[in-house]
Design a protein around this motif. Structure first.
Motif, short mmCIF file in Angstrom:
data_model
loop_
_atom_site.label_atom_id
_atom_site.label_comp_id
_atom_site.label_asym_id
_atom_site.label_seq_id
_atom_site.Cartn_x
_atom_site.Cartn_y
_atom_site.Cartn_z
N LYS A 12 2.54 -8.91 -16.00
CA LYS A 12 2.35 -9.23 -14.58
C LYS A 12 2.11 -7.97 -13.77
O LYS A 12 1.32 -7.97 -12.82
CB LYS A 12 3.58 -9.97 -14.03
CG LYS A 12 3.72 -11.37 -14.54
CD LYS A 12 4.92 -12.06 -13.94
CE LYS A 12 5.07 -13.45 -14.49
NZ LYS A 12 6.22 -14.14 -13.92
N GLU A 13 2.74 -6.89 -14.12
CA GLU A 13 2.56 -5.62 -13.42
C GLU A 13 1.10 -5.15 -13.54
O GLU A 13 0.49 -4.69 -12.58
CB GLU A 13 3.50 -4.57 -14.00
CG GLU A 13 3.42 -3.23 -13.29
CD GLU A 13 4.36 -2.20 -13.90
OE1 GLU A 13 4.04 -1.01 -13.81
OE2 GLU A 13 5.41 -2.58 -14.46
N LYS A 14 0.53 -5.29 -14.76
CA LYS A 14 -0.86 -4.90 -14.96
C LYS A 14 -1.80 -5.78 -14.13
O LYS A 14 -2.78 -5.29 -13.57
CB LYS A 14 -1.25 -5.00 -16.43
CG LYS A 14 -0.67 -3.91 -17.30
CD LYS A 14 -1.13 -4.06 -18.73
CE LYS A 14 -0.51 -3.02 -19.63
NZ LYS A 14 -0.92 -3.19 -21.04
N ASN A 20 -5.03 -5.24 -7.10
CA ASN A 20 -5.14 -4.21 -6.05
C ASN A 20 -6.39 -3.36 -6.25
O ASN A 20 -7.08 -3.05 -5.28
CB ASN A 20 -3.89 -3.33 -6.03
CG ASN A 20 -2.70 -4.05 -5.44
OD1 ASN A 20 -2.86 -4.94 -4.61
ND2 ASN A 20 -1.51 -3.69 -5.87
N LEU A 21 -6.69 -3.01 -7.50
CA LEU A 21 -7.89 -2.23 -7.78
C LEU A 21 -9.14 -3.01 -7.38
O LEU A 21 -10.04 -2.48 -6.73
CB LEU A 21 -7.94 -1.90 -9.28
CG LEU A 21 -9.22 -1.22 -9.75
CD1 LEU A 21 -9.23 0.24 -9.35
CD2 LEU A 21 -9.38 -1.37 -11.25
N LEU A 22 -9.19 -4.28 -7.72
CA LEU A 22 -10.36 -5.11 -7.41
C LEU A 22 -10.50 -5.33 -5.90
O LEU A 22 -11.61 -5.34 -5.37
CB LEU A 22 -10.27 -6.46 -8.14
CG LEU A 22 -10.31 -6.37 -9.67
CD1 LEU A 22 -10.01 -7.72 -10.29
CD2 LEU A 22 -11.64 -5.82 -10.15
N LYS A 23 -9.38 -5.50 -5.20
CA LYS A 23 -9.42 -5.70 -3.75
C LYS A 23 -9.99 -4.48 -3.03
O LYS A 23 -10.66 -4.61 -2.02
CB LYS A 23 -8.00 -5.93 -3.20
CG LYS A 23 -7.50 -7.32 -3.27
CD LYS A 23 -6.17 -7.35 -2.55
CE LYS A 23 -5.40 -8.59 -2.78
NZ LYS A 23 -4.09 -8.56 -2.12
N GLU A 24 -9.67 -3.29 -3.53
CA GLU A 24 -10.05 -2.05 -2.87
C GLU A 24 -11.53 -1.70 -3.03
O GLU A 24 -12.03 -0.81 -2.35
CB GLU A 24 -9.20 -0.89 -3.40
CG GLU A 24 -7.75 -0.99 -3.01
CD GLU A 24 -6.87 0.03 -3.72
OE1 GLU A 24 -7.40 0.82 -4.54
OE2 GLU A 24 -5.66 0.01 -3.49
N GLN A 25 -12.23 -2.39 -3.91
CA GLN A 25 -13.62 -2.05 -4.17
C GLN A 25 -14.51 -2.37 -2.99
O GLN A 25 -14.37 -3.40 -2.35
CB GLN A 25 -14.13 -2.78 -5.43
CG GLN A 25 -13.37 -2.43 -6.68
CD GLN A 25 -13.28 -0.94 -6.94
OE1 GLN A 25 -14.28 -0.24 -6.99
NE2 GLN A 25 -12.05 -0.44 -7.09
N LYS A 26 -15.42 -1.46 -2.70
CA LYS A 26 -16.41 -1.62 -1.63
C LYS A 26 -17.68 -2.19 -2.24
O LYS A 26 -17.93 -2.02 -3.43
CB LYS A 26 -16.71 -0.26 -0.97
CG LYS A 26 -15.49 0.44 -0.42
CD LYS A 26 -15.06 -0.17 0.88
CE LYS A 26 -13.94 0.61 1.52
NZ LYS A 26 -12.68 -0.03 1.51
N PRO A 27 -18.51 -2.82 -1.41
CA PRO A 27 -19.79 -3.32 -1.94
C PRO A 27 -20.64 -2.16 -2.45
O PRO A 27 -20.63 -1.07 -1.86
CB PRO A 27 -20.46 -3.97 -0.73
CG PRO A 27 -19.42 -4.10 0.30
CD PRO A 27 -18.33 -3.13 -0.01
N LYS A 28 -21.36 -2.42 -3.52
CA LYS A 28 -22.25 -1.40 -4.07
C LYS A 28 -23.46 -1.25 -3.17
O LYS A 28 -23.94 -2.22 -2.60
CB LYS A 28 -22.76 -1.83 -5.45
CG LYS A 28 -21.81 -1.60 -6.56
CD LYS A 28 -22.49 -2.02 -7.85
CE LYS A 28 -21.96 -1.27 -9.03
NZ LYS A 28 -22.71 -1.60 -10.24
#
Length: 144
Positions: A12-14, A20-28
């Motif tokens: 669950k931690e992973k 969080n990593l996916l949320k922080e991504q900006k559009p390419k």
């Protein structure tokens, strides 16, 4: 099935870290944009050049852009500018109606506040006859 045997256990931690990593991504940033997006980005400069002050035609703007590898006809540029103007006009017309709805809700909030304060005064046992008339006049003034 052999795929799952080689992978690590997913905790669950992973998953939380991955979310969080996916949320922080900006559009390419795309290398290629549509002709509509290109004209939208250049709109103010195109409108400036085609204004009476500068006097360029859409075909002349098209020729300038052609040297840069942007192949849009003058007619296509003119059409897209017109479409952008239409959509921005529609957007601006929608805003005032939203303002009207917020102002009418503001009046409703005032009316509710006036009624609440008069009810509170009545529950105190105080005479509210004079206050109620003033409050009604205030509500009438706010609604007109």
């Amino acid at each position: 099935m052999s795929e799952h045997q080689n992978s690590e256990v997913i905790t669950k931690e992973k998953i939380d870290k991955a979310i969080n990593l996916l949320k922080e991504q900006k559009p390419k940033e795309r290398e290629d944009v549509s002709d509509r997006d290109a004209v939208r980005k250049m709109r103010r400069y195109i409108e400036k050049l085609t204004s009476d002050k500068y006097g360029y035609s859409y075909d002349e703007v098209s020729e300038m852009l052609k040297d840069l590898g942007i192949n849009l006809t003058g007619g296509r540029i003119k059409y897209l500018i017109g479409e952008l103007k239409k959509s921005s006009r529609r957007h601006h017309k929608a805003e005032p109606s939203e303002d009207n709805s917020t102002s009418s809700s503001h009046v409703t909030e005032n009316q509710q506040a006036v009624l609440a304060s008069s009810e509170a005064s009545e529950s105190d046992g105080k005479s509210t006859l004079g206050k109620s008339k003033k409050q009604l006049l205030a509500v009438e003034a706010a609604t007109t």
